[in-house]
Design a protein around this motif. Structure first.
Motif, PDB file in Angstrom:
ATOM      1  N   ASN B 243       8.341   7.316  -3.399  1.00  0.00           N
ATOM      2  CA  ASN B 243       9.135   6.075  -3.418  1.00  0.00           C
ATOM      3  C   ASN B 243       8.441   4.928  -2.686  1.00  0.00           C
ATOM      4  O   ASN B 243       9.064   4.190  -1.932  1.00  0.00           O
ATOM      5  N   GLY B 244       7.145   4.821  -2.874  1.00  0.00           N
ATOM      6  CA  GLY B 244       6.409   3.719  -2.268  1.00  0.00           C
ATOM      7  C   GLY B 244       6.154   3.852  -0.783  1.00  0.00           C
ATOM      8  O   GLY B 244       5.681   2.920  -0.139  1.00  0.00           O
ATOM      9  N   ARG B 245       6.469   5.017  -0.197  1.00  0.00           N
ATOM     10  CA  ARG B 245       6.292   5.194   1.250  1.00  0.00           C
ATOM     11  C   ARG B 245       5.374   6.375   1.562  1.00  0.00           C
ATOM     12  O   ARG B 245       5.438   7.410   0.911  1.00  0.00           O
ATOM     13  N   PHE B 246       4.566   6.201   2.590  1.00  0.00           N
ATOM     14  CA  PHE B 246       3.710   7.290   3.067  1.00  0.00           C
ATOM     15  C   PHE B 246       4.419   8.033   4.193  1.00  0.00           C
ATOM     16  O   PHE B 246       5.051   7.413   5.043  1.00  0.00           O
ATOM     17  N   THR B 247       4.335   9.357   4.194  1.00  0.00           N
ATOM     18  CA  THR B 247       4.841  10.151   5.317  1.00  0.00           C
ATOM     19  C   THR B 247       3.728  11.086   5.774  1.00  0.00           C
ATOM     20  O   THR B 247       3.100  11.750   4.955  1.00  0.00           O
ATOM     21  N   LEU B 248       3.523  11.131   7.079  1.00  0.00           N
ATOM     22  CA  LEU B 248       2.552  12.055   7.650  1.00  0.00           C
ATOM     23  C   LEU B 248       3.306  13.341   7.997  1.00  0.00           C
ATOM     24  O   LEU B 248       4.300  13.305   8.705  1.00  0.00           O
ATOM     25  N   ASN B 249       2.857  14.500   7.457  1.00  0.00           N
ATOM     26  CA  ASN B 249       3.592  15.752   7.661  1.00  0.00           C
ATOM     27  C   ASN B 249       3.197  16.481   8.928  1.00  0.00           C
ATOM     28  O   ASN B 249       3.947  17.300   9.433  1.00  0.00           O
ATOM     29  N   LYS B 286      -9.500   5.943  11.184  1.00  0.00           N
ATOM     30  CA  LYS B 286      -8.535   6.349  10.149  1.00  0.00           C
ATOM     31  C   LYS B 286      -7.171   6.632  10.768  1.00  0.00           C
ATOM     32  O   LYS B 286      -6.133   6.213  10.244  1.00  0.00           O
ATOM     33  N   TRP B 287      -7.169   7.321  11.910  1.00  0.00           N
ATOM     34  CA  TRP B 287      -5.882   7.688  12.531  1.00  0.00           C
ATOM     35  C   TRP B 287      -5.174   6.475  13.125  1.00  0.00           C
ATOM     36  O   TRP B 287      -3.950   6.438  13.181  1.00  0.00           O
ATOM     37  N   LEU B 288      -5.959   5.483  13.548  1.00  0.00           N
ATOM     38  CA  LEU B 288      -5.367   4.235  14.034  1.00  0.00           C
ATOM     39  C   LEU B 288      -4.633   3.559  12.882  1.00  0.00           C
ATOM     40  O   LEU B 288      -3.514   3.051  13.023  1.00  0.00           O
ATOM     41  N   GLN B 289      -5.297   3.572  11.719  1.00  0.00           N
ATOM     42  CA  GLN B 289      -4.722   2.998  10.508  1.00  0.00           C
ATOM     43  C   GLN B 289      -3.462   3.771  10.106  1.00  0.00           C
ATOM     44  O   GLN B 289      -2.458   3.173   9.707  1.00  0.00           O
ATOM     45  N   LEU B 290      -3.499   5.110  10.246  1.00  0.00           N
ATOM     46  CA  LEU B 290      -2.341   5.933   9.891  1.00  0.00           C
ATOM     47  C   LEU B 290      -1.169   5.660  10.833  1.00  0.00           C
ATOM     48  O   LEU B 290      -0.016   5.642  10.417  1.00  0.00           O
ATOM     49  N   ALA B 291      -1.475   5.420  12.108  1.00  0.00           N
ATOM     50  CA  ALA B 291      -0.438   5.174  13.095  1.00  0.00           C
ATOM     51  C   ALA B 291       0.278   3.859  12.821  1.00  0.00           C
ATOM     52  O   ALA B 291       1.472   3.712  13.082  1.00  0.00           O
ATOM     53  N   GLU B 292      -0.475   2.894  12.268  1.00  0.00           N
ATOM     54  CA  GLU B 292       0.113   1.582  11.986  1.00  0.00           C
ATOM     55  C   GLU B 292       1.021   1.602  10.758  1.00  0.00           C
ATOM     56  O   GLU B 292       1.961   0.827  10.671  1.00  0.00           O
ATOM     57  N   SER B 293       0.699   2.495   9.808  1.00  0.00           N
ATOM     58  CA  SER B 293       1.473   2.472   8.550  1.00  0.00           C
ATOM     59  C   SER B 293       2.764   3.284   8.662  1.00  0.00           C
ATOM     60  O   SER B 293       2.972   4.034   9.567  1.00  0.00           O
TER      61      SER B 293
END
Lengths: 98, 293
Positions: B243-249, B286-293
């Motif tokens: 649904n247009g959203r990223f989730t980190l598992n 990459k993880w900095l980018q993941l933390a922001e999203s």
């Protein structure tokens, strides 16, 4: 359907299909000869947690009458089951013949 | 309830295949087919899984399975689902299993087209980070520094110069109904994702990291450990796009050692400490980018 070993190995021209399609799960050879070591399960230590069954790339570990067994015809002896077992119930033993 | 080892379909649909001992890719195919069940119609392009699964008369798939052209996994899936629907069959799962080369290099346009049409298919990419079937040539999913036969490690150039393409985000950028990453080291997570994809209409994509003992230079029994370690050290992440959203598992509390992970594999053994620092800093970015999203 689980693929299984057949007695008939198609060799004659009449037995080989004209179209590039054939029966699913038609096995004619085993993989047992690939192995130098074989996993052996100690039923006293095994609690049937099925971790080995879940991680076997060849799917040769199965449940039978509440116990875990191995299909040695198709086990390649990779040793993943031994490493994944938290209880140390699987040992790798050297193959005796050949 | 989520499917687990006890509730998983006991029938094997990928059996007696000729994959190398300890193959991660064959485990991914086996588990996915067990979750999908006997109504799955599998499409396999040129690659390890078609080479080890179809050696006439040794046919290792228990369900319907077909080999596609190298570039045409997704377009053949489109045809399979359209053909079945035209016959009035509704209870099926068209599933494709392509390697990293067959997905990120050769099959990318067909996959992009299928996502654009939103065909009801499940595309699973088993990523072993090189063209393993033909003898370990670099693909666009080979990570930085890895030694392959086309990116040899020498005195001046230390293996592959380019970073790994982010296939998951490329697919997500299409606005696909469901996309996910997985690893054979976290098999329960993978089963949950396949089960979720099974219930969603439209195009689904799962990218599973599947170590190759032959190409990575590890022992046959280390496949699962190394697939777990790559997630724990942060070089691979488990995520979903829906649904247009990223989730980190899975967010490791503390990363395990990257150097230890790399040095276990002979494809990375030549790397210097400076090379490893480059890998660590790109991971942190990459993880900095993941933390922001």
């Amino acid at each position: 359907m689980k693929p299984f070993l057949r007695e008939n190995i198609p060799t004659d021209l009449e037995e080989i299909p004209d179209a590039p399609a054939y029966e699913a799960g038609y096995l004619v050879t085993k993989n047992a000869g690939w192995r130098n070591v074989r996993p052996v399960i100690d039923p006293l230590k095994c609690t049937v947690c099925l971790n080995c069954y879940l991680h076997c790339p060849d799917g040769v570990i199965f449940r039978k009458d509440g116990r875990v067994e191995i299909d040695y015809d198709f086990c390649k002896g990779c040793g993943i089951c031994k490493k994944i077992c938290r209880l140390g119930a699987i040992e790798m033993e050297a193959e005796k013949n050949g | 309830m989520a499917v687990n080892a006890k509730t998983l379909n006991e029938t094997e649909f990928f059996y007696g295949h000729k994959a190398c001992a300890g193959c991660g890719g064959s485990l991914a195919v086996r588990i996915a087919l067990k979750v999908l069940g006997e109504n799955a119609v599998a499409v396999l392009p040129a690659g390890c899984m078609s080479a080890v699964g179809f050696n006439f008369p040794q046919l290792c798939f228990g369900n319907n399975a077909i080999i596609s052209t190298f570039a045409g996994t997704a377009s053949m899936l489109t045809g399979v689902q359209a053909g079945l629907r035209a016959q009035g069959i509704t209870d099926f799962h068209a599933v494709g299993f392509a390697g990293d080369g067959g997905t990120a290099d050769i099959g990318l346009q067909a996959l992009s087209g299928a996502i654009d049409r939103n065909d009801d298919i499940l595309y699973i990419c088993y990523d072993n980070e090189a063209y393993m079937n033909t003898g370990i040539q670099k693909s666009s999913l080979t990570p930085f520094g890895a030694r392959t036969t086309t990116t040899p490690a020498g005195k001046n150039i230390h293996g592959n110069l380019r970073p790994k393409k982010n296939m998951f985000e490329i697919v997500a950028a299409h606005g696909i109904p469901y996309a996910a990453t997985a690893s054979v080291g976290y098999i329960n997570d993978f089963m949950r994702k396949v089960e979720k994809a099974k219930s969603i209409k439209g195009t689904k994509y799962i990218h599973i990291l599947a170590p190759c003992p032959t190409g990575w230079g590890i022992k046959t029994d280390e496949t699962i450990e190394i697939a777990k370690e790559v997630v724990d050290c942060g070089l691979w992440y488990l995520a979903e796009y829906e649904n247009g959203r990223f989730t980190l598992n899975h967010r490791p509390k503390e990363f395990s050692s990257v150097k230890e992970y790399l040095k276990k594999q002979s494809r990375f053994r030549h790397l210097t400490d400076e090379d490893i620092d480059i890998i660590i800093s790109s991971r942190d970015k990459k993880w900095l980018q993941l933390a922001e999203s």
